[in-house]
Design a protein around this motif. Structure first.
Motif, mmCIF file in Angstrom:
data_model
loop_
_atom_site.group_PDB
_atom_site.id
_atom_site.type_symbol
_atom_site.label_atom_id
_atom_site.label_comp_id
_atom_site.label_asym_id
_atom_site.label_seq_id
_atom_site.Cartn_x
_atom_site.Cartn_y
_atom_site.Cartn_z
ATOM 1 N N SER A 4 0.856 -1.357 -0.022
ATOM 2 C CA SER A 4 -0.099 -0.023 0.003
ATOM 3 C C SER A 4 0.813 1.152 -0.047
ATOM 4 O O SER A 4 2.037 1.475 0.546
ATOM 5 C CB SER A 4 -0.718 -0.072 1.134
ATOM 6 O OG SER A 4 -0.957 1.322 1.740
ATOM 7 N N PRO A 5 0.381 2.170 -0.526
ATOM 8 C CA PRO A 5 1.033 3.597 -0.565
ATOM 9 C C PRO A 5 1.608 4.079 0.953
ATOM 10 O O PRO A 5 2.578 4.746 1.067
ATOM 11 C CB PRO A 5 0.198 4.676 -1.244
ATOM 12 C CG PRO A 5 -0.789 3.851 -1.932
ATOM 13 C CD PRO A 5 -0.953 2.549 -1.389
ATOM 14 N N LEU A 6 0.986 3.654 1.796
ATOM 15 C CA LEU A 6 1.283 4.001 3.053
ATOM 16 C C LEU A 6 2.377 3.241 3.763
ATOM 17 O O LEU A 6 3.171 3.706 4.401
ATOM 18 C CB LEU A 6 0.195 3.641 4.323
ATOM 19 C CG LEU A 6 -1.028 4.538 4.182
ATOM 20 C CD1 LEU A 6 -2.256 3.615 5.222
ATOM 21 C CD2 LEU A 6 -0.840 5.899 4.586
ATOM 22 N N ASN A 16 -3.877 1.115 -6.190
ATOM 23 C CA ASN A 16 -2.975 0.842 -5.046
ATOM 24 C C ASN A 16 -2.285 -0.636 -5.347
ATOM 25 O O ASN A 16 -1.000 -0.795 -4.540
ATOM 26 C CB ASN A 16 -3.513 1.012 -3.710
ATOM 27 C CG ASN A 16 -3.893 2.637 -3.379
ATOM 28 O OD1 ASN A 16 -3.233 3.310 -4.037
ATOM 29 N ND2 ASN A 16 -4.635 2.559 -2.356
#
Ligand SMILES: *[C@@H]1O[C@H](CO)[C@@H](O)[C@H](O)[C@H]1NC(C)=O
Ligand SMILES: *[C@@H]1O[C@H](CO)[C@@H](O)[C@H](O)[C@H]1NC(C)=O
Ligand SMILES: *[C@@H]1O[C@H](CO)[C@@H](O)[C@H](O)[C@H]1NC(C)=O
Ligand SMILES: *[C@@H]1O[C@H](CO)[C@@H](O)[C@H](O)[C@H]1NC(C)=O
Length: 393
Positions: free
Chosen positions: A240-242, A258
């Motif tokens: 995930s981009p996080l 994503n």
């Protein structure tokens, strides 16, 4: 009727004494190659990670099946390791046995043993001795990789730093990446000056016209000279981009889901956890590094080659598919060069950007219990809509 008659004839031929020995030999050969092949531990594909649509467009792709071989579809596999760091060699050996059974070691180099007079320049060399030695030791080890490729006329090779880590689905990812690198490399204009016999393409499942494949990095950017992308959608190995950790600018992914990964021409990158060179790329690296006019860390030197030289063709992937593992225990063990506070320790190891880390999953991989595979960042799993698909864009 006809078919069964044929079968009877085949059976009677096989039973004839004249053919018994050759038949037995043939059968044992088949059995031998089958058992040799099966000796290579294979990682089952996890999740919905099968290719449902082959890449689109008029481009015709070469076979990527050699990527399933003992050297991941490259001619050779190397690892950079300081002889004193036997612990890192143990760990790498175990991890790699789960994916790529054969590799050769290129010994790391102590910068303190490198003479000033063996350097192309002293310009911008750090003043502090430890900084000088750290920078030069790493630079020389990577240069020795290129030198070895040129000396042994190796057409393509991948090299890993000894704490590199990757997803348990590495081979599947490499096959998908290879479709991308074939596509991106195909569009480079043929370097006519370099198309002589000895400089010809590597005839690789990764494409025939590239110098460097930047697979393990800590940030990579696209190249304005070639904005085309190869897009892999619904890839369950994409973090995930996080949970993407990078130390320089990265491609603009806002137009994608994503769970999308892209393959693209590289303008700049940093960190060399793992990359591949073609023979031509190794020659160019030797040339560029032995005529340096000022020193910089080797990843920056490679970045400059990718961005400044029109003829040095770098292909990258984002998010990266290889990263560096930070093991549990004293953080002093991380680096071969820098000393950290001996008191500091981490209780759990981790690898940035890798969803199902091979190092964190040695036990289930060895036990064959793939349903026990540990996922990093399970709380943020990108949405997947169907099987993996690939397209050009
Ligand atoms: C794996 O495939 C590559 C590309 O075809 C080839 O160069 C290499 O020799 C193969 N490795 C082995 C061990 O057969
Ligand atoms: C090597 O060059 C550096 C930078 O010019 C200098 O500070 C250092 O003293 C030199 N080392 C030796 C052993 O000559
Ligand atoms: C993608 O990830 C970002 C950051 O985690 C999040 O804000 C966004 O909602 C996600 N998009 C989708 C479609 O799930
Ligand atoms: C990133 O991509 C989005 C969508 O494709 C676009 O709207 C945006 O302007 C881009 N951002 C930058 C900084 O280029």
């Amino acid at each position: 009727m006809a078919a069964s008659g044929d079968r009877d004839r085949v059976l009677s031929i096989l039973r004839s004494p004249r053919l018994l020995l050759p038949t037995a030999l043939l059968l044992s050969l088949i059995f031998l190659s089958y058992s040799l092949f099966n000796h290579v531990p294979t990682i089952s594909r996890i999740g919905n990670n099968h290719i449902v649509a082959s890449a689109t467009g008029a481009f015709s792709y070469q076979r990527t099946s050699p990527i399933q071989n003992a050297t991941l579809g490259f001619e050779r596999v190397f690892i950079l390791n300081l002889p004193e760091r036997t612990d890192k060699l143990d760990a790498f050996t175990l991890s790699s046995s789960l994916h790529s059974p054969t590799f050769d070691v290129i010994e790391g180099v102590h910068g303190s043993l490198i003479l000033n007079k063996s350097l192309p320049t002293l310009n911008k060399l750090p003043q502090k001795e430890t900084a000088r030695n750290n920078m030069l030791g790493t630079w020389r080890a990577h240069l020795n990789f290129a030198q070895r490729m040129v000396r042994e006329r190796i057409s393509t090779a991948i090299v890993f730093e000894d704490d590199a880590d990757w997803d348990v689905n590495l081979r599947t990812q490499l096959e998908q990446f290879a479709h991308g690198s074939q596509y991106i490399s195909s569009a480079f204009s043929p370097p006519t000056a370099l198309k002589s016999k000895s400089y010809g393409g590597p005839h690789s499942p990764y494409g025939d016209d590239w110098d460097l494949l930047w697979l393990g990095h800590c940030g990579v950017s696209t190249h304005p000279a070639d904005p085309r992308l190869f897009i892999i959608d619904n890839d369950p190995t994409v973090p995930s981009p996080l949970h993407r950790v990078n130390y320089q600018s990265i491609p603009n992914m806002s137009g994608f889901s994503n769970s999308t990964r892209i393959v693209h021409r590289v303008r700049s990158g940093c960190c060399l956890y793992s990359y591949a060179l073609s023979q031509r790329g190794a020659q160019k690296m030797l040339l560029a590094q032995s005529t340096l006019t000022e020193f910089q860390p080797v990843d920056i030197a490679m970045r400059l080659m990718c961005q400044e030289s029109d003829s040095f063709k770098c292909i990258g992937v984002f998010p990266q598919i290889i990263d560096t593992h930070k093991a549990a225990g004293s953080i002093e063990r991380d680096s071969d060069m820098t000393s950290f506070d001996k008191q500091q320790a981490r209780t759990k190891g981790f690898t940035n950007n890798i969803v199902r880390s091979t190092r964190l999953n040695w036990a289930p991989l060895l036990a064959g219990t793939t349903d026990a595979i540990e996922v990093q960042f399970p709380e943020d799993t990108p949405e997947i809509r169907g099987g993996v698909s690939m397209r050009t864009g």
